[in-house]
Design a protein around this motif. Structure first.
Motif, PDB file in Angstrom:
ATOM      1  N   TYR A  40     -24.675  35.874  51.127  1.00  0.00           N
ATOM      2  CA  TYR A  40     -24.195  37.249  51.260  1.00  0.00           C
ATOM      3  C   TYR A  40     -25.202  38.113  51.996  1.00  0.00           C
ATOM      4  O   TYR A  40     -24.847  38.858  52.930  1.00  0.00           O
ATOM      5  N   ILE A  41     -26.476  38.019  51.624  1.00  0.00           N
ATOM      6  CA  ILE A  41     -27.506  38.845  52.255  1.00  0.00           C
ATOM      7  C   ILE A  41     -27.637  38.521  53.732  1.00  0.00           C
ATOM      8  O   ILE A  41     -27.665  39.412  54.591  1.00  0.00           O
ATOM      9  N   THR A  42     -27.741  37.228  54.057  1.00  0.00           N
ATOM     10  CA  THR A  42     -27.938  36.857  55.465  1.00  0.00           C
ATOM     11  C   THR A  42     -26.725  37.200  56.314  1.00  0.00           C
ATOM     12  O   THR A  42     -26.865  37.595  57.476  1.00  0.00           O
ATOM     13  N   GLN A  43     -25.532  37.066  55.751  1.00  0.00           N
ATOM     14  CA  GLN A  43     -24.319  37.337  56.523  1.00  0.00           C
ATOM     15  C   GLN A  43     -24.059  38.829  56.679  1.00  0.00           C
ATOM     16  O   GLN A  43     -23.799  39.316  57.796  1.00  0.00           O
ATOM     17  N   LYS A  44     -24.157  39.603  55.587  1.00  0.00           N
ATOM     18  CA  LYS A  44     -23.800  41.022  55.648  1.00  0.00           C
ATOM     19  C   LYS A  44     -24.809  41.829  56.449  1.00  0.00           C
ATOM     20  O   LYS A  44     -24.430  42.742  57.203  1.00  0.00           O
ATOM     21  N   GLY A  98     -22.893  45.232  45.527  1.00  0.00           N
ATOM     22  CA  GLY A  98     -21.749  44.983  46.395  1.00  0.00           C
ATOM     23  C   GLY A  98     -21.371  46.156  47.267  1.00  0.00           C
ATOM     24  O   GLY A  98     -20.693  45.987  48.279  1.00  0.00           O
ATOM     25  N   LEU A  99     -21.812  47.377  46.900  1.00  0.00           N
ATOM     26  CA  LEU A  99     -21.464  48.587  47.652  1.00  0.00           C
ATOM     27  C   LEU A  99     -22.497  48.968  48.696  1.00  0.00           C
ATOM     28  O   LEU A  99     -22.238  49.811  49.555  1.00  0.00           O
ATOM     29  N   VAL A 100     -23.690  48.362  48.625  1.00  0.00           N
ATOM     30  CA  VAL A 100     -24.770  48.715  49.556  1.00  0.00           C
ATOM     31  C   VAL A 100     -24.446  48.194  50.950  1.00  0.00           C
ATOM     32  O   VAL A 100     -24.000  47.050  51.122  1.00  0.00           O
ATOM     33  N   ASN A 101     -24.701  49.036  51.954  1.00  0.00           N
ATOM     34  CA  ASN A 101     -24.384  48.658  53.335  1.00  0.00           C
ATOM     35  C   ASN A 101     -25.581  48.654  54.267  1.00  0.00           C
ATOM     36  O   ASN A 101     -25.463  48.228  55.419  1.00  0.00           O
ATOM     37  N   THR A 102     -26.742  49.137  53.805  1.00  0.00           N
ATOM     38  CA  THR A 102     -27.919  49.189  54.681  1.00  0.00           C
ATOM     39  C   THR A 102     -29.127  48.601  53.978  1.00  0.00           C
ATOM     40  O   THR A 102     -29.279  48.718  52.749  1.00  0.00           O
ATOM     41  N   LEU A 103     -30.014  48.018  54.771  1.00  0.00           N
ATOM     42  CA  LEU A 103     -31.246  47.443  54.216  1.00  0.00           C
ATOM     43  C   LEU A 103     -32.139  48.524  53.623  1.00  0.00           C
ATOM     44  O   LEU A 103     -32.874  48.276  52.659  1.00  0.00           O
ATOM     45  N   ILE A 153     -19.135  24.659  36.279  1.00  0.00           N
ATOM     46  CA  ILE A 153     -17.975  23.928  36.801  1.00  0.00           C
ATOM     47  C   ILE A 153     -16.916  24.906  37.293  1.00  0.00           C
ATOM     48  O   ILE A 153     -16.299  24.707  38.346  1.00  0.00           O
ATOM     49  N   ILE A 154     -16.730  25.963  36.530  1.00  0.00           N
ATOM     50  CA  ILE A 154     -15.693  26.938  36.864  1.00  0.00           C
ATOM     51  C   ILE A 154     -16.167  27.918  37.942  1.00  0.00           C
ATOM     52  O   ILE A 154     -15.486  28.144  38.948  1.00  0.00           O
ATOM     53  N   GLY A 155     -17.369  28.497  37.733  1.00  0.00           N
ATOM     54  CA  GLY A 155     -17.840  29.598  38.555  1.00  0.00           C
ATOM     55  C   GLY A 155     -17.998  29.309  40.037  1.00  0.00           C
ATOM     56  O   GLY A 155     -17.339  29.947  40.877  1.00  0.00           O
ATOM     57  N   PRO A 156     -18.886  28.354  40.430  1.00  0.00           N
ATOM     58  CA  PRO A 156     -19.107  28.135  41.862  1.00  0.00           C
ATOM     59  C   PRO A 156     -17.866  27.678  42.614  1.00  0.00           C
ATOM     60  O   PRO A 156     -17.678  28.022  43.782  1.00  0.00           O
ATOM     61  N   THR A 157     -17.016  26.889  41.941  1.00  0.00           N
ATOM     62  CA  THR A 157     -15.802  26.425  42.612  1.00  0.00           C
ATOM     63  C   THR A 157     -14.903  27.605  42.964  1.00  0.00           C
ATOM     64  O   THR A 157     -14.421  27.734  44.100  1.00  0.00           O
ATOM     65  N   ILE A 158     -14.674  28.474  41.985  1.00  0.00           N
ATOM     66  CA  ILE A 158     -13.879  29.679  42.243  1.00  0.00           C
ATOM     67  C   ILE A 158     -14.634  30.620  43.182  1.00  0.00           C
ATOM     68  O   ILE A 158     -14.053  31.212  44.097  1.00  0.00           O
ATOM     69  N   GLY A 159     -15.944  30.752  42.949  1.00  0.00           N
ATOM     70  CA  GLY A 159     -16.750  31.645  43.776  1.00  0.00           C
ATOM     71  C   GLY A 159     -16.720  31.265  45.242  1.00  0.00           C
ATOM     72  O   GLY A 159     -16.685  32.133  46.124  1.00  0.00           O
ATOM     73  N   GLY A 160     -16.758  29.959  45.521  1.00  0.00           N
ATOM     74  CA  GLY A 160     -16.696  29.525  46.917  1.00  0.00           C
ATOM     75  C   GLY A 160     -15.385  29.922  47.571  1.00  0.00           C
ATOM     76  O   GLY A 160     -15.359  30.336  48.740  1.00  0.00           O
ATOM     77  N   LEU A 161     -14.292  29.829  46.831  1.00  0.00           N
ATOM     78  CA  LEU A 161     -12.983  30.227  47.370  1.00  0.00           C
ATOM     79  C   LEU A 161     -12.906  31.737  47.568  1.00  0.00           C
ATOM     80  O   LEU A 161     -12.388  32.215  48.583  1.00  0.00           O
ATOM     81  N   VAL A 162     -13.419  32.490  46.575  1.00  0.00           N
ATOM     82  CA  VAL A 162     -13.390  33.948  46.683  1.00  0.00           C
ATOM     83  C   VAL A 162     -14.304  34.430  47.807  1.00  0.00           C
ATOM     84  O   VAL A 162     -13.951  35.333  48.577  1.00  0.00           O
ATOM     85  N   ALA A 163     -15.501  33.811  47.918  1.00  0.00           N
ATOM     86  CA  ALA A 163     -16.467  34.224  48.947  1.00  0.00           C
ATOM     87  C   ALA A 163     -15.915  34.040  50.353  1.00  0.00           C
ATOM     88  O   ALA A 163     -16.254  34.786  51.276  1.00  0.00           O
ATOM     89  N   ALA A 164     -15.068  33.025  50.522  1.00  0.00           N
ATOM     90  CA  ALA A 164     -14.477  32.798  51.843  1.00  0.00           C
ATOM     91  C   ALA A 164     -13.553  33.931  52.262  1.00  0.00           C
ATOM     92  O   ALA A 164     -13.279  34.116  53.455  1.00  0.00           O
ATOM     93  N   ARG A 165     -13.105  34.732  51.270  1.00  0.00           N
ATOM     94  CA  ARG A 165     -12.190  35.841  51.556  1.00  0.00           C
ATOM     95  C   ARG A 165     -12.866  37.201  51.415  1.00  0.00           C
ATOM     96  O   ARG A 165     -12.666  38.086  52.229  1.00  0.00           O
ATOM     97  N   SER A 166     -13.675  37.356  50.353  1.00  0.00           N
ATOM     98  CA  SER A 166     -14.311  38.651  50.125  1.00  0.00           C
ATOM     99  C   SER A 166     -15.518  38.486  49.209  1.00  0.00           C
ATOM    100  O   SER A 166     -15.363  38.170  48.027  1.00  0.00           O
ATOM    101  N   PHE A 167     -16.718  38.713  49.751  1.00  0.00           N
ATOM    102  CA  PHE A 167     -17.924  38.678  48.930  1.00  0.00           C
ATOM    103  C   PHE A 167     -17.907  39.796  47.888  1.00  0.00           C
ATOM    104  O   PHE A 167     -18.408  39.638  46.775  1.00  0.00           O
ATOM    105  N   PHE A 168     -17.329  40.937  48.254  1.00  0.00           N
ATOM    106  CA  PHE A 168     -17.350  42.086  47.346  1.00  0.00           C
ATOM    107  C   PHE A 168     -16.635  41.782  46.040  1.00  0.00           C
ATOM    108  O   PHE A 168     -17.048  42.232  44.970  1.00  0.00           O
ATOM    109  N   MET A 169     -15.558  40.991  46.086  1.00  0.00           N
ATOM    110  CA  MET A 169     -14.833  40.661  44.866  1.00  0.00           C
ATOM    111  C   MET A 169     -15.698  39.868  43.885  1.00  0.00           C
ATOM    112  O   MET A 169     -15.512  39.953  42.673  1.00  0.00           O
TER     113      MET A 169
END
Length: 419
Positions: A40-44, A98-103, A153-169
């Motif tokens: 998230y940090i490197t991409q945003k 999740g709301l921060v937009n500047t370094l 088991i639950i978190g990263p699998t779902i997180g990877g799917l959510v991250a592909a659409r929206s990191f903020f979620m």
């Protein structure tokens, strides 16, 4: 199988199982977000892993200060209030990230979050030590790890799917989860600080802080801590630099990294309790050395393989070491501590995580950005060998002492009795 699980359930107090439940719920929220934070940090913000590592290092540095303060406050004011504060603050700070937009805003934010987000860490460990007798602590920490890895088991699998659409979620879900856990904890968990400690006196917060001198003078504990720092500096690369390495060196997606973590979690869920019972009567420092050798093999593999299936095999090897190391190290730290200083001992034990968190992401990121990235994992394997040798030295030096011959038999002494 069900009969065995029922037996295990009745071996532990009800309050412990409530703590396990709320920890599981909280960990689901955290595992949705934490593995993907460096991505998230490197991409945003469009920065390299070196700068991202610096940000993570600042977060950990101030987290160290907060943890040390939290350890003293835990011994002074109890566990429950610190944990509730930590959960509420976690919800607020996660959403703010999740709301921060500047370094320019991110840097001061990580200072504040680092300082306050770790303040409840020692209280969690002290509460487990309060609820369980010494002979059950290693297994109790093992059960917590099983619950935590069910969440992985639950978190990263779902997180990877959510991250592909929206990191903020990811930030929103983690924040909501922390609020739910805080409510459950408030309703169901009473204070666990031992009454004998409550009645001991009315020292000031400054006097409580000064008690850290006693911890730092415990040379056996500090030697154990130093050996732990070496191997955890390598272990933490799995959650900071590894997802970036997967993306940049092998073009793996976030979902591939998420499944790498899920493989580790499944291994823990299936085998952690069995491993904990297998090793619980064996010399603890020797088990620390054995577990660290598995780290050396697993992390070293990452620098030599390229097929995804072999990365998954490395994950299993690392996890075998983790199943030996984590409950053993937590039980050792808790057993070192006098009852009235549990919070402070667990805070200092947190240095074994905080120091690698401060220097690990930056150092690992620098290697990824400026050298052959495989050197990070080869060097990590070498560091783990040095750590294993250090634990072996502790076994030879301290293993013959009565308190380390068998922690579980020794634990049958009355609480606070001299070994």
């Amino acid at each position: 199988m069900l009969k065995r699980l029922n037996t295990i359930y009745h071996e532990f107090p009800r309050k412990f199982w409530i703590v396990v439940l709320v920890s599981f719920i909280d960990r689901i929220g955290g595992t949705l977000l934490f593995p993907f934070f460096s991505l998230y940090i490197t991409q945003k913000f469009g920065i390299g892993m070196t700068q991202a590592g610096l940000i993570l290092g600042i977060l950990s540095a101030f987290g160290l200060v907060g943890s040390m303060l939290g350890g003293a406050l835990t011994d002074r004011f109890g566990r429950r209030r610190l944990i509730l504060f930590g959960l509420v603050f976690s919800a607020i700070s996660t959403l703010t990230f999740g709301l921060v937009n500047t370094l320019a805003v991110l840097y001061p934010l990580v200072v504040v979050v680092g300082l306050l987000s770790n303040i409840a860490g020692p209280a969690h460990d002290a509460m487990i030590a309060d609820l369980l007798p010494e002979k059950q602590r290693s297994e109790g920490f093992g059960i917590l790890r099983v619950a935590g890895n069910l969440a992985w088991i639950i978190g990263p699998t779902i997180g990877g799917l959510v991250a592909a659409r929206s990191f903020f979620m990811l930030f929103v879900i983690d924040s909501v989860t922390s609020c739910i856990v805080a409510f459950i904890f408030y309703k169901l968990i009473p204070e666990t600080k031992p009454v004998a400690v409550e009645e001991k006196g009315h020292e000031t917060v400054w006097q409580t802080m000064a008690g850290y001198r006693h911890v730092l003078r415990d040379l056996a504990f500090m030697a154990f801590l130093s050996a732990s720092i070496l191997m955890l500096a390598v272990y933490q690369q799995m959650y900071n630099t590894l997802p970036v390495y997967f993306r940049d060196a092998h073009a793996f997606t976030p979902s591939a990294y998420g499944f790498f973590l899920t493989t580790s979690a499944i291994t823990v869920v299936l085998f952690q309790f069995w491993v904990t019972r297998l090793i619980k009567h064996r010399p603890p420092f020797l088990m620390m050395a054995v577990g660290t050798v598995f780290y050396a093999i697993g992390f070293g593999m990452i620098g030599f393989v390229s097929a995804y299936a072999l990365f998954l095999l490395a994950s299993v090897v690392i996890t075998i070491g983790e199943m030996v190391l984590m409950p053993t190290s937590q039980a050792l730290a808790a057993n070192f501590a006098p009852v009235e200083m549990r919070g402070r001992y667990m805070a200092v034990f947190g240095l074994s995580w905080a120091i690698p968190s401060m220097i690990g992401p930056g150092a690992g990121g620098y290697i990824l950005d400026h050298f052959n990235p495989n050197l990070l994992w080869v060097g990590g394997g070498i560091l783990c060998i040095l750590s294993a040798l250090s634990f072996l030295g502790l076994h030879l030096r301290l293993g013959s002492q009565k308190r380390f011959i068998d922690m579980n038999k020794q634990a049958e002494l009355p609480e606070g009795a001299a070994p």
